[in-house]
Enzyme design. Structure first.
Site, short mmCIF file in Angstrom:
data_model
loop_
_atom_site.label_atom_id
_atom_site.label_comp_id
_atom_site.label_asym_id
_atom_site.label_seq_id
_atom_site.Cartn_x
_atom_site.Cartn_y
_atom_site.Cartn_z
N ASP A 327 0.85 -1.18 0.00
CA ASP A 327 0.00 0.00 0.00
C ASP A 327 0.89 1.24 0.00
OD1 ASP A 327 1.03 -0.11 2.52
OD2 ASP A 327 -0.88 0.01 3.58
N ASN A 680 28.64 -41.35 6.17
CA ASN A 680 27.49 -40.45 6.12
C ASN A 680 27.38 -39.63 7.40
OD1 ASN A 680 25.24 -39.56 4.60
ND2 ASN A 680 23.87 -40.78 5.87
N ASP A 684 28.10 -35.59 7.87
CA ASP A 684 26.93 -34.80 8.25
C ASP A 684 27.25 -33.77 9.33
OD1 ASP A 684 25.13 -35.77 6.47
OD2 ASP A 684 24.20 -37.22 7.83
#
Length: 782
Positions: A327, A680, A684
């Site tokens: 606006d 893994n 990580d």
């Protein structure tokens, strides 16, 4: 307490007695008891429940569950040591992800608590503000314009009360409310003595007795049917498609690896565990934690800039925003409206017109707005001797507000609103004390109105007429009125707004202004704040356009003027269909639909409750500076999330490809299942740092978009490069060093872990190598 199934058929004192309530409200102890009773009846989950669900969700991946089943079978076959190692690694990985996600969620909940919508309630004989979830049956609410109704209620008292019940009835006009029992079979829309959860107060004040809360309300019972569900954002769609792509690649390679190993006569269970371990390693299991941590870190940084994120995923959406719709008032302008002049129909200052405008502004009971506040601030006007009898509240279709006032036995209707909308109620004007036919002045009035507008004044019309009827005033009485003159309002451009608009332009974010002001005022303000070659489209022009023309013109327009609330929503929807990612900034009742429709809805902490509730992001101060900061944070979060995806997919794809090839060349498995999972897990841990990593300034300069093709190319190129290192390692370990299976497993485990970590430094930045190893401290100074 009795069950209230037809409470609208009873008088307030009867229902008050049945609910054991009081006109002074409940006591704190009674309210607490009822809250505990309600929680018990509805079996409210304990605090630890959400943590338990979050922890279990870390293991909900079908791949992980399949691996768990396989290791259980392996345990029955006697491979207990391998089983313990694999299960331990899975647990550590899940706990790591859980801990990060839990902390991030708690941080965001604390921030969201800063912008809760509260309701005024009578407790212990005084009014206090409470969160909606603390309201219980028997509470007495104190309501005024702009309030969201938190429960189904019966009116105890009210004055000039009108509500917006569009969420339940679809009726866009305000509904007038009054006391008095109605028949049992009265339709929902005609129960004038009731207020319903999810609706809001447009004008007036009321005291209301809470009858039903939560799922017992009308809104709660049909919530699943009426709740608007926004479509997927580009990021969410990209994540889903990426998941399918990864699943397909993983499935094909896993089957190939199992078939090859079985063909060469390797143990069945060992081959299955090996393939499943590779599959789990390929899955980006830390992605939810990475995303949550990245977004919560962004939310905490934004909180220091007075920006509170209510919906965490909106940060990702901010990173994609390329169009900001806002606006005008309070964003491009200071938002401090002042009365410049009040004139008659000849453009001369008029105390008579000022008196009419003051009466209308003083007695209206709608939600607080800067226009009426500016008129009320006029010091040489008073209302002594005047009394209000009734009101026709403002709505966004009529664009006017009328009050019925009386003095010394003489009543009159005074109307204030948009000039065109006020003129359509008139058939006369008052000029120099003489009442004349409107037609004699109509052209001159429009010329004067346009002249005021070109000068940048927001101009309102004032009309009146004597009223002698004893019946309550209604919209049908807004006719045959006398046009009296104009109110000229001025709201100066905000200091520094030109610089902010230039900054957004450099960030490839275009600003579009959506306003209810007339096109001349809107264009004037647009030019003042540096919008060059302003292209203005009015609401009336939008209505005449075909869908194809609408899409074309909406994309080209800079300013939308004289826009109705439903048109705001439609504009946002058209822009989104044109593949734009849209943020909308608004703070009024008329902005709610547009806030819902946008990819990111932005409101202010001083906005009406219903607008604040609809928003994804709430600003503690209204300016475009913090929006630019939010967009930067969104891009940073988006980029860091993609970093993790690039790293994990390229590295693990390379490993899978290498293992598929090694299975053909080696007489044994190239790596044990538990070693794959340990790789893994070890990689990580440092990958979690990606969530709050620095980002190159170049990557923050443009909107981010999900690109599966780019991810696929990166995965293929870096994956094959990683595989080249692996195959070279295979050759050295097997043909040159002549290692046995155990030593080979250890050697490749070390090489695989190191190369995967090396990719972390490659991905972090597009800058030269040293910048990849030593983090550059990027400051967000755009």
């Amino acid at each position: 307490m009795e069950t209230m199934t037809t409470y609208w058929t009873k008088e307030p004192d009867i229902v008050l007695a049945q609910l054991n309530g009081s006109l002074k409200g409940l006591t704190t102890s009674e309210a607490t008891y009822r809250q505990l009773l309600l929680n018990h009846q509805k079996k409210i989950r304990p605090l630890w429940w959400d943590d338990t669900v979050l922890l279990l969700s870390q293991f909900k991946s079908p791949l992980v569950l399949l691996l768990i089943v396989a290791v259980i079978l392996s345990a029955f076959l006697g491979e207990t040591s391998d089983v313990i190692i694999i299960v331990l690694i899975l647990l550590l990985t899940g706990l790591l992800s859980f801990w990060q996600e839990r902390n991030a969620n708690h941080a965001v909940q604390q921030l969201q608590g800063m912008v809760k919508v509260q309701t005024k309630v009578w407790r212990d004989g005084k009014i206090i503000a409470l969160d909606a979830n603390q309201i219980v049956a028997g509470d007495l609410l104190d309501l005024s314009a702009g309030d969201i109704i938190p429960a189904d209620c019966l009116l105890v008292s009210c004055q000039d009360l009108h509500t917006n019940e569009a969420t339940l009835t679809g009726e866009t006009y305000p509904m007038e409310k009054s006391l008095g029992a109605v028949a049992e079979n009265t339709p929902l829309a005609k129960r004038h003595n009731c207020l319903f959860q999810g609706t809001s107060i447009v004008s007036g004040t009321a005291q209301a007795l809470v009858v039903h809360t939560g799922s017992d309300t009308v809104f709660g019972q049909i919530a699943s049917e009426i709740q608007a569900t926004s479509g997927e954002t580009a990021f969410e769609l990209g994540i889903r498609r990426f998941g399918f792509l990864l699943m397909q690649i993983t499935l094909v390679l896993s089957i190939v690896i199992v078939v090859v190993n079985l063909y060469f006569g390797r143990p069945f269970m060992e081959s299955i565990l090996f393939a499943l371990a590779i599959t789990v390693g390929m899955a980006p299991e830390l992605l939810p934690a990475i995303m949550t941590v990245a977004m919560s870190s962004g939310a905490k940084r934004l909180a220091t800039q007075n920006v509170i994120v209510k919906k965490l995923s909106s940060i990702q959406n901010l990173g994609e925003v390329d169009l900001l719709c806002s606006d005008k008032t309070g964003t491009l302008t200071e938002g401090v409206i002042k009365v410049a002049r009040i004139t008659d129909v000849d453009g001369k200052d008029s105390w008579f017109v000022q008196q009419l405008a003051f009466l209308n502004a003083f007695f209206e009971s709608g939600y607080s707005n800067p226009i009426d506040e500016a008129i009320r601030a006029l010091i040489d006007t008073d209302v002594q001797g005047w009394q209000k009898k009734n009101e026709i509240p403002y709505d966004f279709i009529r664009k006017r507000l009328s009050v019925l006032v009386t003095k010394e036995g003489q009543s009159q209707i005074v109307t204030k609103g948009a000039v065109k909308n006020v003129l359509e109620t008139c058939n006369q004007v008052i000029a120099n004390g003489n009442v004349l036919p409107l037609e004699t002045y109509k052209n001159a009035l429009y010329v004067l109105y346009e002249e005021f507008s070109r000068q940048g004044f927001r101009t309102l019309g004032i009309a009146y007429k004597p009223f002698s009827s004893t019946s309550p005033v209604s919209k049908s009485d807004e006719k045959e009125m006398i046009f009296a003159g104009f109110v000229l309002l001025y709201d100066p451009p905000k200091e520094g707004v030109i610089k902010v608009i230039e900054q957004l332009h450099k960030m490839d974010v275009k600003l579009k202004v959506i306003t209810g002001d007339n096109q001349l005022v809107a264009a004037y303000v647009g030019r003042q704040v540096g919008l060059s070659d302003v292209n203005v489209i009015t609401g009336a022009e939008l209505q005449q356009m075909s869908p194809e023309a609408l899409r074309h013109h909406v994309l080209k327009a800079d300013i939308f003027a004289e826009i109705a609330p439903n048109q705001k929503e439609h504009i946002i929807q058209v822009l989104r269909k044109a593949r734009k990612v849209v943020a909308y900034m608004g703070d009024g009742i008329n902005d709610v639909a547009a806030l819902h429709a946008a990819d990111v809805g932005i409101s202010m902490n001083n906005a009406v409750g219903v607008a604040k509730e609809a928003a994804d992001v709430v600003l503690l101060e209204k300016n475009l500076d913090v929006i630019a900061t939010g967009i930067i944070e969104g891009r940073k979060t988006f980029t860091n999330t993609l970093k993790y995806i690039f790293i994990t997919t390229s590295a693990t794809f390379g490993n899978m490809f290498s293992m598929a090839g090694a299975s053909l060349l080696l007489p044994y498995l190239p790596m044990l299942p538990e070693q794959i999972l340990m790789t893994n897990f070890l990689t990580d841990l440092p990958f979690l740092s990606i969530a709050s990593d620095n980002v190159d300034a170049e990557q923050l300069a443009h909107p981010q978009r999900w690109n599966n093709a780019l991810i696929g190319r990166f995965m293929l190129i870096f994956g094959l490069l990683s595989s080249a290192f692996d195959l070279f390692t295979f050759y050295v370990l097997y043909n040159i060093l002549n290692l046995d299976a155990t030593s080979f497993h250890s050697g490749w485990f070390v090489e695989s872990t190191l190369t995967e970590l090396l990719i972390l430094f490659v991905i972090r930045t597009h800058k030269p190598f040293l910048n990849r190893v030593i983090a550059s401290n990027v400051k967000l100074t755009q």
